[in-house]
Design a protein around this motif. Structure first.
Motif, PDB file in Angstrom:
ATOM      1  N   THR A  92       9.231  -2.921  -5.361  1.00 53.46           N
ATOM      2  CA  THR A  92       8.992  -1.608  -5.962  1.00 53.46           C
ATOM      3  C   THR A  92      10.277  -0.791  -6.015  1.00 53.46           C
ATOM      4  N   TRP A 115       2.217   3.919 -11.192  1.00 56.44           N
ATOM      5  CA  TRP A 115       1.959   3.286  -9.888  1.00 56.44           C
ATOM      6  C   TRP A 115       0.737   3.916  -9.231  1.00 56.44           C
ATOM      7  N   SER A 146       0.798  -2.893  -8.602  1.00 58.51           N
ATOM      8  CA  SER A 146       1.222  -1.489  -8.699  1.00 58.51           C
ATOM      9  C   SER A 146       2.735  -1.392  -8.869  1.00 58.51           C
ATOM     10  N   ALA A 147       3.468  -2.255  -8.163  1.00 56.00           N
ATOM     11  CA  ALA A 147       4.935  -2.245  -8.238  1.00 56.00           C
ATOM     12  C   ALA A 147       5.446  -2.554  -9.634  1.00 56.00           C
ATOM     13  N   SER A 149       4.772  -1.194 -12.188  1.00 57.80           N
ATOM     14  CA  SER A 149       4.935   0.067 -12.919  1.00 57.80           C
ATOM     15  C   SER A 149       6.399   0.407 -13.161  1.00 57.80           C
TER      16      SER A 149
END
Length: 202
Positions: A92, A115, A146-147, A149
């Motif tokens: 991330t 995210w 999510s990372a 993003s």
């Protein structure tokens, strides 16, 4: 170009060593050498293709970093069904730093918003899934997706991650297994999208 490919392979080997060290420290199952070599060669082939074929990617350096992370995630996930927090967090942060250095603050803010939205959606889906089925997507998978993003636009995330889940589901039906590692299927889906130009990195 040859120098870039050689440097990428060295980075790939370092990532496999990092994965092996983490697995050893946490008493997990180490991936076989043949698997490690196969993953490095596949990632190298994808990187080489991006260098040779015009239009696949305009930022081969970013693709190289993304694929190196893919080597590590694929090894840890296949061998132990792990996507450790320390690695997903580093993934991330590295994506955010690349965005900050190559784009602008707006891109980073958009990444943070995306995210949060993806993470919250998966958390809600996890709660519902646990109540209905008793199982859910692994937390490591949630942090990993999510990372993304900071690496892709939200449309590409939906497309590639969705295709990855579809590949996983189809393969699970074929071999009659309920639990499979997600990262390998995601990266296969990403490579298919990357080659066809359907989805690219930010």
């Amino acid at each position: 170009m040859t120098g870039s490919i050689a440097l990428f392979m060295v980075a790939g080997v370092l990532m496999t060593r990092q994965a092996s060290q983490f697995i050893g420290d946490h008493q997990g199952n180490r991936a076989g050498k043949s698997l490690s070599v196969a993953i490095i060669l596949l990632a190298t082939a994808a990187f080489t293709l991006a260098l040779v074929v015009p239009g696949i990617t305009g930022r081969p350096g970013v693709l190289a970093v993304f694929l190196c992370w893919g080597i590590l995630f694929t090894l840890t996930d296949i061998s132990n069904f792990w996507l450790p927090w320390r690695f997903t967090l580093s993934f991330t942060v590295s994506g955010g730093l690349i965005l900050l250095l190559s784009r602008d603050n707006t891109a980073v803010i958009n990444g943070i918003i995306t995210w949060c939205v993806i993470f919250l959606l998966f958390r809600v889906a996890e709660i519902i899934s646990v109540k209905i089925c008793g199982t859910s997507v692994g937390k490591g998978d949630v942090y990993f997706i999510s990372a993304l993003s900071f690496w892709m636009h939200w449309q590409a995330i939906c497309l590639v991650s969705g295709m990855g889940f579809l590949l996983l589901f189809c393969h699970a039906l074929m071999i009659n297994k309920k639990v499979l590692p997600y990262a390998p299927y995601f990266y296969v889906a990403f490579l298919l999208c990357q080659v066809t130009g359907v989805a690219v990195l930010i």
